[in-house]
Scaffold this motif. Structure first.
Motif, PDB file in Angstrom:
ATOM      1  N   UNK A  40       2.708  47.865  63.669  1.00  0.00           N
ATOM      2  CA  UNK A  40       2.538  49.131  64.385  1.00  0.00           C
ATOM      3  C   UNK A  40       3.813  49.360  65.193  1.00  0.00           C
ATOM      4  N   UNK A  41       4.407  50.512  65.009  1.00  0.00           N
ATOM      5  CA  UNK A  41       5.657  50.853  65.697  1.00  0.00           C
ATOM      6  C   UNK A  41       5.422  52.112  66.517  1.00  0.00           C
ATOM      7  N   UNK A  42       5.737  52.053  67.784  1.00  0.00           N
ATOM      8  CA  UNK A  42       5.669  53.241  68.633  1.00  0.00           C
ATOM      9  C   UNK A  42       7.089  53.768  68.781  1.00  0.00           C
ATOM     10  N   UNK A  43       7.335  54.886  68.166  1.00  0.00           N
ATOM     11  CA  UNK A  43       8.670  55.486  68.206  1.00  0.00           C
ATOM     12  C   UNK A  43       8.740  56.427  69.404  1.00  0.00           C
ATOM     13  N   UNK A  44       9.787  56.301  70.183  1.00  0.00           N
ATOM     14  CA  UNK A  44       9.960  57.134  71.362  1.00  0.00           C
ATOM     15  C   UNK A  44      11.158  58.065  71.150  1.00  0.00           C
ATOM     16  N   UNK A  46      14.506  59.643  70.822  1.00  0.00           N
ATOM     17  CA  UNK A  46      15.815  59.023  70.609  1.00  0.00           C
ATOM     18  C   UNK A  46      15.792  57.823  69.686  1.00  0.00           C
ATOM     19  N   UNK A  47      14.605  57.307  69.343  1.00  0.00           N
ATOM     20  CA  UNK A  47      14.487  56.150  68.446  1.00  0.00           C
ATOM     21  C   UNK A  47      14.583  56.592  66.991  1.00  0.00           C
ATOM     22  N   UNK A  48      15.105  55.726  66.165  1.00  0.00           N
ATOM     23  CA  UNK A  48      15.111  55.929  64.719  1.00  0.00           C
ATOM     24  C   UNK A  48      14.344  54.772  64.096  1.00  0.00           C
ATOM     25  N   UNK A  49      13.609  55.067  63.043  1.00  0.00           N
ATOM     26  CA  UNK A  49      12.846  54.041  62.339  1.00  0.00           C
ATOM     27  C   UNK A  49      13.336  53.995  60.904  1.00  0.00           C
ATOM     28  N   UNK A  50      13.686  52.815  60.437  1.00  0.00           N
ATOM     29  CA  UNK A  50      14.115  52.613  59.051  1.00  0.00           C
ATOM     30  C   UNK A  50      12.950  52.022  58.283  1.00  0.00           C
ATOM     31  N   UNK A  51      12.520  52.712  57.239  1.00  0.00           N
ATOM     32  CA  UNK A  51      11.449  52.213  56.385  1.00  0.00           C
ATOM     33  C   UNK A  51      12.086  51.781  55.071  1.00  0.00           C
ATOM     34  N   UNK A  52      12.076  50.484  54.773  1.00  0.00           N
ATOM     35  CA  UNK A  52      12.723  49.998  53.552  1.00  0.00           C
ATOM     36  C   UNK A  52      12.098  50.570  52.283  1.00  0.00           C
ATOM     37  N   UNK A  57       3.882  53.138  53.881  1.00  0.00           N
ATOM     38  CA  UNK A  57       3.758  53.381  55.310  1.00  0.00           C
ATOM     39  C   UNK A  57       2.947  54.653  55.549  1.00  0.00           C
ATOM     40  N   UNK A  58       2.412  54.748  56.722  1.00  0.00           N
ATOM     41  CA  UNK A  58       1.713  55.958  57.133  1.00  0.00           C
ATOM     42  C   UNK A  58       2.151  56.274  58.544  1.00  0.00           C
ATOM     43  N   UNK A  59       2.044  57.536  58.901  1.00  0.00           N
ATOM     44  CA  UNK A  59       2.508  57.992  60.199  1.00  0.00           C
ATOM     45  C   UNK A  59       1.361  58.708  60.909  1.00  0.00           C
ATOM     46  N   UNK A  60       1.196  58.393  62.150  1.00  0.00           N
ATOM     47  CA  UNK A  60       0.239  59.114  62.989  1.00  0.00           C
ATOM     48  C   UNK A  60       1.013  59.639  64.187  1.00  0.00           C
ATOM     49  N   UNK A  61       1.123  60.940  64.270  1.00  0.00           N
ATOM     50  CA  UNK A  61       1.850  61.555  65.377  1.00  0.00           C
ATOM     51  C   UNK A  61       0.924  61.661  66.584  1.00  0.00           C
TER      52      UNK A  61
END
Length: 126
Positions: A40-44, A46-52, A57-61
């Motif tokens: 579980x990643x909480x993106x804030x 200015x953050x970038x997330x790299x998904x290999x 993956x799934x995203x919940x905004x």
């Protein structure tokens, strides 16, 4: 008919249809049956997330947001990208994901042309 739901006549792929969101009970069952434990990643801001590549993956905004995505195809994954494009092509006519968004063959062609130009010192070499 629910306007938010896609036309059921074009649904035919459990991943590409993107209609299933794994919730807490689903994730517990996934762990129990396969040993897979998600991150579980909480993106804030200015953050970038790299998904290999090949990483489901799934995203919940949690708040309104803007998504910016860049697809990168490495040499090691070029065949996978072509195979994925073939999967998309095989989806039913009218499917929302039928379009080849990766443009794998075009990417490969341009990469080959650039490599050849570099190797031969031809036009486009930098």
């Amino acid at each position: 008919t629910d306007a938010a739901m896609p036309d059921e006549s074009v649904l035919d792929h459990p991943i590409h249809d993107q209609l299933v969101y794994l919730r807490k009970d689903d994730l517990a069952l996934l762990k129990q049956e396969t040993g897979i434990v998600p991150w579980r990643i909480y993106q804030r801001e200015g953050d970038a997330v790299f998904v290999p590549s090949r990483c489901p993956h799934q995203v919940r905004n949690l708040r309104p947001c803007v998504k910016i995505a860049v697809d990168f195809v490495s040499v090691e994954n070029a065949q996978f990208a072509v195979d994925l494009a073939d999967d998309y092509r095989g989806l039913k006519q009218g499917h929302t994901h039928k379009e080849d968004v990766l443009q794998a063959r075009a990417v490969a062609m341009h990469a080959w042309a650039a490599a050849e130009a570099l190797a031969t010192g031809g036009a486009g070499a930098r």
